[in-house]
Design a protein around this motif. Structure first.
Motif, PDB file in Angstrom:
ATOM      1  N   SER A   2       0.931  -1.328  -0.067  1.00  0.00           N
ATOM      2  CA  SER A   2      -0.096   0.011  -0.038  1.00  0.00           C
ATOM      3  C   SER A   2       0.884   1.268  -0.050  1.00  0.00           C
ATOM      4  CB  SER A   2      -0.942   0.066   1.274  1.00  0.00           C
ATOM      5  OG  SER A   2      -0.171  -0.050   2.286  1.00  0.00           O
ATOM      6  N   TRP A   3       1.971   1.033   0.527  1.00  0.00           N
ATOM      7  CA  TRP A   3       2.907   2.463   0.704  1.00  0.00           C
ATOM      8  C   TRP A   3       3.341   2.595  -0.542  1.00  0.00           C
ATOM      9  CZ3 TRP A   3       4.035   5.738   4.670  1.00  0.00           C
ATOM     10  CH2 TRP A   3       3.474   5.355   6.158  1.00  0.00           C
ATOM     11  N   PHE A   4       3.643   1.419  -1.437  1.00  0.00           N
ATOM     12  CA  PHE A   4       4.211   1.527  -2.707  1.00  0.00           C
ATOM     13  C   PHE A   4       3.179   2.037  -3.763  1.00  0.00           C
ATOM     14  CE2 PHE A   4       4.994  -0.253  -6.956  1.00  0.00           C
ATOM     15  CZ  PHE A   4       6.089   0.261  -7.357  1.00  0.00           C
ATOM     16  N   ILE A   5       2.076   1.813  -3.741  1.00  0.00           N
ATOM     17  CA  ILE A   5       1.069   2.230  -4.299  1.00  0.00           C
ATOM     18  C   ILE A   5       0.676   3.660  -4.071  1.00  0.00           C
ATOM     19  CG2 ILE A   5      -1.658   2.176  -4.763  1.00  0.00           C
ATOM     20  CD1 ILE A   5      -1.352  -1.180  -4.311  1.00  0.00           C
ATOM     21  N   ALA A   6       0.725   3.994  -2.815  1.00  0.00           N
ATOM     22  CA  ALA A   6       0.674   5.578  -2.567  1.00  0.00           C
ATOM     23  C   ALA A   6       1.750   6.267  -3.270  1.00  0.00           C
ATOM     24  CB  ALA A   6       0.538   5.732  -0.981  1.00  0.00           C
ATOM     25  N   LEU A   7       2.811   5.990  -3.190  1.00  0.00           N
ATOM     26  CA  LEU A   7       4.025   6.544  -3.524  1.00  0.00           C
ATOM     27  C   LEU A   7       3.798   6.837  -5.151  1.00  0.00           C
ATOM     28  CD1 LEU A   7       6.628   7.993  -3.311  1.00  0.00           C
ATOM     29  CD2 LEU A   7       7.870   5.927  -3.283  1.00  0.00           C
ATOM     30  N   SER A   8       3.258   5.740  -5.708  1.00  0.00           N
ATOM     31  CA  SER A   8       3.380   5.585  -7.465  1.00  0.00           C
ATOM     32  C   SER A   8       2.119   6.845  -7.447  1.00  0.00           C
ATOM     33  CB  SER A   8       2.758   4.467  -7.684  1.00  0.00           C
ATOM     34  OG  SER A   8       1.392   4.015  -7.525  1.00  0.00           O
ATOM     35  N   ASP A   9       0.879   6.712  -6.653  1.00  0.00           N
ATOM     36  CA  ASP A   9      -0.105   7.941  -6.795  1.00  0.00           C
ATOM     37  C   ASP A   9       0.533   9.279  -6.879  1.00  0.00           C
ATOM     38  OD1 ASP A   9      -2.016   6.243  -7.394  1.00  0.00           O
ATOM     39  OD2 ASP A   9      -3.127   6.444  -5.643  1.00  0.00           O
ATOM     40  N   PHE A  10       1.389   9.369  -6.011  1.00  0.00           N
ATOM     41  CA  PHE A  10       1.955  10.839  -5.401  1.00  0.00           C
ATOM     42  C   PHE A  10       2.873  11.181  -6.787  1.00  0.00           C
ATOM     43  CE2 PHE A  10       6.379  12.653  -4.425  1.00  0.00           C
ATOM     44  CZ  PHE A  10       5.773  13.944  -4.129  1.00  0.00           C
ATOM     45  N   LEU A  11       3.657  10.256  -7.335  1.00  0.00           N
ATOM     46  CA  LEU A  11       4.359  10.575  -8.652  1.00  0.00           C
ATOM     47  C   LEU A  11       3.520  10.709  -9.522  1.00  0.00           C
ATOM     48  CD1 LEU A  11       7.339   7.838  -8.186  1.00  0.00           C
ATOM     49  CD2 LEU A  11       7.408  10.439  -7.718  1.00  0.00           C
ATOM     50  N   LEU A  12       2.491   9.998  -9.940  1.00  0.00           N
ATOM     51  CA  LEU A  12       1.524  10.505 -10.820  1.00  0.00           C
ATOM     52  C   LEU A  12       0.985  11.775 -10.840  1.00  0.00           C
ATOM     53  CD1 LEU A  12      -0.225   9.354 -13.326  1.00  0.00           C
ATOM     54  CD2 LEU A  12      -1.893   8.524 -11.625  1.00  0.00           C
ATOM     55  N   TYR A  13       0.462  12.110  -9.563  1.00  0.00           N
ATOM     56  CA  TYR A  13      -0.077  13.485  -9.464  1.00  0.00           C
ATOM     57  C   TYR A  13       1.114  14.793  -9.895  1.00  0.00           C
ATOM     58  CZ  TYR A  13      -3.606  11.153  -6.394  1.00  0.00           C
ATOM     59  OH  TYR A  13      -4.366  10.402  -6.029  1.00  0.00           O
ATOM     60  N   VAL A  14       2.301  14.440  -9.405  1.00  0.00           N
ATOM     61  CA  VAL A  14       3.362  15.066  -9.908  1.00  0.00           C
ATOM     62  C   VAL A  14       3.590  15.389 -11.365  1.00  0.00           C
ATOM     63  CG1 VAL A  14       5.887  15.881  -9.808  1.00  0.00           C
ATOM     64  CG2 VAL A  14       4.443  15.052  -7.766  1.00  0.00           C
ATOM     65  N   VAL A  15       3.523  14.192 -11.820  1.00  0.00           N
ATOM     66  CA  VAL A  15       3.512  14.330 -13.446  1.00  0.00           C
ATOM     67  C   VAL A  15       2.366  14.959 -14.216  1.00  0.00           C
ATOM     68  CG1 VAL A  15       3.472  12.454 -15.353  1.00  0.00           C
ATOM     69  CG2 VAL A  15       5.219  12.141 -13.584  1.00  0.00           C
ATOM     70  N   LEU A  16       1.287  14.541 -13.641  1.00  0.00           N
ATOM     71  CA  LEU A  16       0.231  15.040 -14.238  1.00  0.00           C
ATOM     72  C   LEU A  16       0.244  16.638 -13.979  1.00  0.00           C
ATOM     73  CD1 LEU A  16      -2.625  12.575 -13.509  1.00  0.00           C
ATOM     74  CD2 LEU A  16      -1.724  13.103 -15.744  1.00  0.00           C
ATOM     75  N   ALA A  17       0.516  17.065 -12.812  1.00  0.00           N
ATOM     76  CA  ALA A  17       0.645  18.433 -12.621  1.00  0.00           C
ATOM     77  C   ALA A  17       1.775  19.036 -13.539  1.00  0.00           C
ATOM     78  CB  ALA A  17       1.086  19.006 -11.055  1.00  0.00           C
ATOM     79  N   PHE A  18       2.590  18.604 -13.738  1.00  0.00           N
ATOM     80  CA  PHE A  18       3.764  18.999 -14.717  1.00  0.00           C
ATOM     81  C   PHE A  18       3.332  19.131 -16.077  1.00  0.00           C
ATOM     82  CE2 PHE A  18       7.250  17.666 -17.914  1.00  0.00           C
ATOM     83  CZ  PHE A  18       7.911  18.717 -17.722  1.00  0.00           C
ATOM     84  N   LEU A  19       2.558  18.022 -16.501  1.00  0.00           N
ATOM     85  CA  LEU A  19       2.042  18.089 -17.976  1.00  0.00           C
ATOM     86  C   LEU A  19       0.893  19.287 -18.023  1.00  0.00           C
ATOM     87  CD1 LEU A  19       1.758  14.344 -18.414  1.00  0.00           C
ATOM     88  CD2 LEU A  19       2.923  15.905 -19.777  1.00  0.00           C
ATOM     89  N   ALA A  20       0.177  19.313 -16.897  1.00  0.00           N
ATOM     90  CA  ALA A  20      -0.930  20.518 -16.785  1.00  0.00           C
ATOM     91  C   ALA A  20      -0.418  21.860 -16.830  1.00  0.00           C
ATOM     92  CB  ALA A  20      -1.924  20.294 -15.616  1.00  0.00           C
ATOM     93  N   GLY A  21       0.748  22.186 -16.552  1.00  0.00           N
ATOM     94  CA  GLY A  21       1.501  23.360 -16.469  1.00  0.00           C
ATOM     95  C   GLY A  21       1.807  23.622 -17.892  1.00  0.00           C
ATOM     96  N   ASP A  22       2.098  22.575 -18.581  1.00  0.00           N
ATOM     97  CA  ASP A  22       2.556  22.897 -20.134  1.00  0.00           C
ATOM     98  C   ASP A  22       1.467  23.190 -20.749  1.00  0.00           C
ATOM     99  OD1 ASP A  22       4.134  22.449 -22.428  1.00  0.00           O
ATOM    100  OD2 ASP A  22       2.654  20.929 -22.754  1.00  0.00           O
ATOM    101  N   VAL A  23       0.255  22.746 -20.526  1.00  0.00           N
ATOM    102  CA  VAL A  23      -1.054  22.904 -21.184  1.00  0.00           C
ATOM    103  C   VAL A  23      -1.539  24.554 -20.947  1.00  0.00           C
ATOM    104  CG1 VAL A  23      -3.540  22.343 -21.532  1.00  0.00           C
ATOM    105  CG2 VAL A  23      -1.802  20.496 -21.324  1.00  0.00           C
ATOM    106  N   VAL A  24      -1.559  24.727 -19.701  1.00  0.00           N
ATOM    107  CA  VAL A  24      -2.020  26.202 -19.392  1.00  0.00           C
ATOM    108  C   VAL A  24      -1.375  27.160 -19.969  1.00  0.00           C
ATOM    109  CG1 VAL A  24      -2.283  27.775 -17.480  1.00  0.00           C
ATOM    110  CG2 VAL A  24      -3.107  25.288 -17.239  1.00  0.00           C
ATOM    111  N   LEU A  25       0.059  27.092 -19.831  1.00  0.00           N
ATOM    112  CA  LEU A  25       1.203  28.247 -20.426  1.00  0.00           C
ATOM    113  C   LEU A  25       0.996  28.089 -21.836  1.00  0.00           C
ATOM    114  CD1 LEU A  25       3.860  27.621 -17.765  1.00  0.00           C
ATOM    115  CD2 LEU A  25       2.400  29.437 -17.954  1.00  0.00           C
ATOM    116  N   ARG A  26       0.533  27.227 -22.492  1.00  0.00           N
ATOM    117  CA  ARG A  26       0.530  27.528 -24.026  1.00  0.00           C
ATOM    118  C   ARG A  26      -0.644  28.186 -24.271  1.00  0.00           C
ATOM    119  NH1 ARG A  26       3.611  23.881 -27.206  1.00  0.00           N
ATOM    120  NH2 ARG A  26       4.886  22.630 -25.872  1.00  0.00           N
ATOM    121  N   PHE A  27      -1.556  28.364 -23.389  1.00  0.00           N
ATOM    122  CA  PHE A  27      -2.701  29.517 -23.914  1.00  0.00           C
ATOM    123  C   PHE A  27      -2.519  30.809 -23.545  1.00  0.00           C
ATOM    124  CE2 PHE A  27      -4.868  25.289 -23.552  1.00  0.00           C
ATOM    125  CZ  PHE A  27      -5.963  25.266 -24.724  1.00  0.00           C
TER     126      PHE A  27
END
Length: 353
Positions: A2-27
């Motif tokens: 469960s700790w490993f899964i939570a850590l993977s979720d955290f990294l997923l959130y960071v990755v999606l946030a990074f990608l979201a920033g790219d999208v917003v700034l392109r507008f």
């Protein structure tokens, strides 16, 4: 696991946030933002990581069912019958389509389309969606979308900005944007919390793992808001303060980390029943002693609790002083963490459970 899964979720959130920033700034027009350079290769790597980071909860389910049904049948059942499996398939297809768009230098609108679908997919697999169906999907999707949009722009500004040109023009749109995202975060956060915890049970839930992290998440928002206030409203400079932008980004990552671990715990729909199944939260027995059913938190003011909450407020003041005296950014971040820790312990000391 469960700790490993939570850590993977955290990294997923960071990755999606990074990608979201790219999208917003392109507008945003060039004259309304600083020069930000993000290698295309980094965006592609982030998208390639999405299927990997989505996989751990699916693997866990497959392994749990494999003893009874066999590995191949368990894999089919997870994909067909479980939200986690369905979300994984959708997530892989979305990431693949998004990868192609980035690789071929597609438009901002197409990137935004796949971003929104990715966030909806996260909302579909959430606890809230499994409990209250469409209300949970909508609530979690809006909550998570606001979080990654704000975090994403901040990550790009804090870590990929090449110069401070157009800083005041950037703040004129980013400050109200951040405020709007925070309003959505708080509003949807309260809405989601009411699905899991009755208002009268909020303090009682602190003895449970989920309730403990919920309190820590709420407390961690306070130093984050202070950092955002300093960067957005109180700084009068025409040039960005790189150090404090990094402080704000670290504090936002802390909120993402707590959110990821909280999402893997059982929500306390019934405090006493959840306590019977989950047991006491980590560190709680050290602070408040052994706990027994029924759990009923009662406010009991005492000098220890007030002193610790005072130390927490002092840490918040030192965070502000760190900005005024231009102290190292890591020290200001530690003051923010100190506020969270001291206020948490002080509040635990101030209730009899």
């Amino acid at each position: 696991m469960s700790w490993f899964i939570a850590l993977s979720d955290f990294l997923l959130y960071v990755v999606l946030a990074f990608l979201a920033g790219d999208v917003v700034l392109r507008f945003i027009k060039t004259e309304r933002k600083p020069l930000i350079q993000v290698p295309k290769k980094l965006l592609l790597i982030a998208l390639a990581l999405v299927p990997v980071l989505l996989a751990p909860p699916v693997i866990q389910l497959v392994l749990l069912l494999s003893d009874a049904y066999g590995l191949s049948q368990a894999a089919v059942d997870v994909v067909v019958q479980f939200r986690a499996g369905q979300s994984y398939v959708f997530g892989v297809l979305i990431a693949l389509a998004w990868f192609i768009i980035v690789w071929r230098d597609g438009s901002a609108a197409m990137r935004a389309f796949w971003l929104v679908l990715s966030v909806v997919n996260v909302g579909y697999a959430s606890h809230a969606a499994s409990i209250v169906e469409w209300q949970g999907v909508i609530g979690h999707t809006l909550h998570f979308l606001a979080l990654v949009l704000w975090a994403g722009v901040l990550i790009h500004i804090a870590w990929f900005m090449k110069n401070g040109d157009n800083w005041r023009a950037f703040l004129r749109w980013f400050t109200p944007f951040s405020i709007a995202m925070m309003v959505v975060l708080i509003g949807t956060g309260i809405w989601l919390m009411l699905f899991f915890v009755a208002p009268e049970d909020y303090a009682s839930s602190w003895v449970l793992p989920y309730g403990q992290l919920l309190l820590l998440k709420h407390l961690s928002i306070v130093p984050l808001l202070l950092a955002a206030l300093i960067n957005g409203l109180l700084s009068k400079s025409d040039a960005p303060n790189h150090a404090w932008l990094k402080v704000e980004s670290w504090l936002l990552v802390l909120v993402l980390l707590i959110t990821a671990f909280m999402s893997k715990l059982a929500p306390p729909h019934n405090i006493n029943e959840t306590f019977r199944l989950e047991g006491v939260a980590p560190f709680s027995e050290w602070l408040i002693g052994p706990q027994y059913i029924p759990i009923n938190a009662v406010w009991t003011p005492n000098i220890d609790g007030f002193l610790l909450m005072g130390i927490g407020l002092l840490c918040l003041g030192l965070q502000w002083l760190g900005y005024r005296k231009k102290l190292p950014e890591w020290l200001s971040f530690l003051f923010g963490v100190g506020f969270v820790a001291a206020m948490y312990i002080g509040l635990m000391f101030s209730f009899l459970f």
